[in-house]
Design an enzyme around this catalytic site. Structure first.
Site: not given
Ligand code: AMP
Length: 191
Positions: A14, A89, A128, A134, A145
């Site tokens: 994404k 989400r 990654r 990260r 996740r």
């Molecule tokens: P991402 O970079 O999109 O994979 O997001 C990293 C982390 O941020 C996720 O594992 C969640 O802990 C938090 N996070 C990101 N977007 C959301 C969302 N829309 N709702 C809840 N938690 C989120």
């Protein structure tokens, strides 16, 4: 106005594809994951609140996430449109986003689902993890996740399917080829 939700599991590509779409269509990229990481690295109040949640690979509560996202959207009153990456989400987030956009006379125009099998996701995240460091990318957190995606986030798809907004794109293959599939879906909406 062109508002796109880019949907898919962690590691689906994404972020990579968003970068290309914002450049090609002049959209603003809104990644809630990036926003949370920014708050954490700046050690803001919000950052302190969510740091452990991200480290554990859990979802941040809807109210916190929705408020932050709406605040960010409001910073761009003249945007040509947005790419929502990693948001919504949950169905509650999707409903909140629809209500918020409706209040501005806008809507989500399309939901592009990057379809990638679970095994492929795990391989990509492992790569990654080795290069980015990260904190939430270690193996246990990765499973959490992915679990959050398949137990909660996946339910957002039927919500948008009911609105006939979902296009599923095969997210496995060359990055350029996947971009081309995305462009082919988007172009009719900008013609
Ligand atoms: P991402 O970079 O999109 O994979 O997001 C990293 C982390 O941020 C996720 O594992 C969640 O802990 C938090 N996070 C990101 N977007 C959301 C969302 N829309 N709702 C809840 N938690 C989120």
């Amino acid at each position: 106005m062109l508002n796109i939700v880019l949907f898919g599991p962690p590691g689906a590509g994404k972020g990579t594809q968003s970068e290309r779409l914002i450049e090609k269509y002049g959209l603003i990229h809104l990644s809630t994951g990036d926003m949370f990481r920014m708050h954490i690295s700046n050690d803001t109040e919000l950052g302190k609140q969510v740091k452990q949640i991200l480290a554990d690979g859990m979802l941040v509560p809807d109210s916190i996430t929705i408020d932050m996202l709406e605040e960010e959207v409001s910073q761009h009153p003249n945007a040509k449109g947005f790419i929502f990456d990693g948001f919504p989400r949950t169905v509650a987030q999707a409903e909140a986003l629809d209500a918020y956009l409706a209040g501005k006379g806008q809507q989500i125009d399309m939901v592009l689902q990057l379809d990638v099998p679970e095994e492929t996701i795990k391989e990509r995240i492992e790569l990654r993890r080795q290069s980015s460091g990260r904190a939430d990318d270690d193996a246990e957190k990765l499973l959490k996740r992915i679990d959050e995606y398949f137990s909660k986030t996946i339910h957002v798809l039927p919500y948008y399917k009911d609105q006939q907004k979902v296009t599923t794109i095969n997210g496995v293959g060359e990055i350029d080829a996947i971009s081309d599939l995305l462009y082919a879906s988007i172009d009719p909406h900008v013609a």
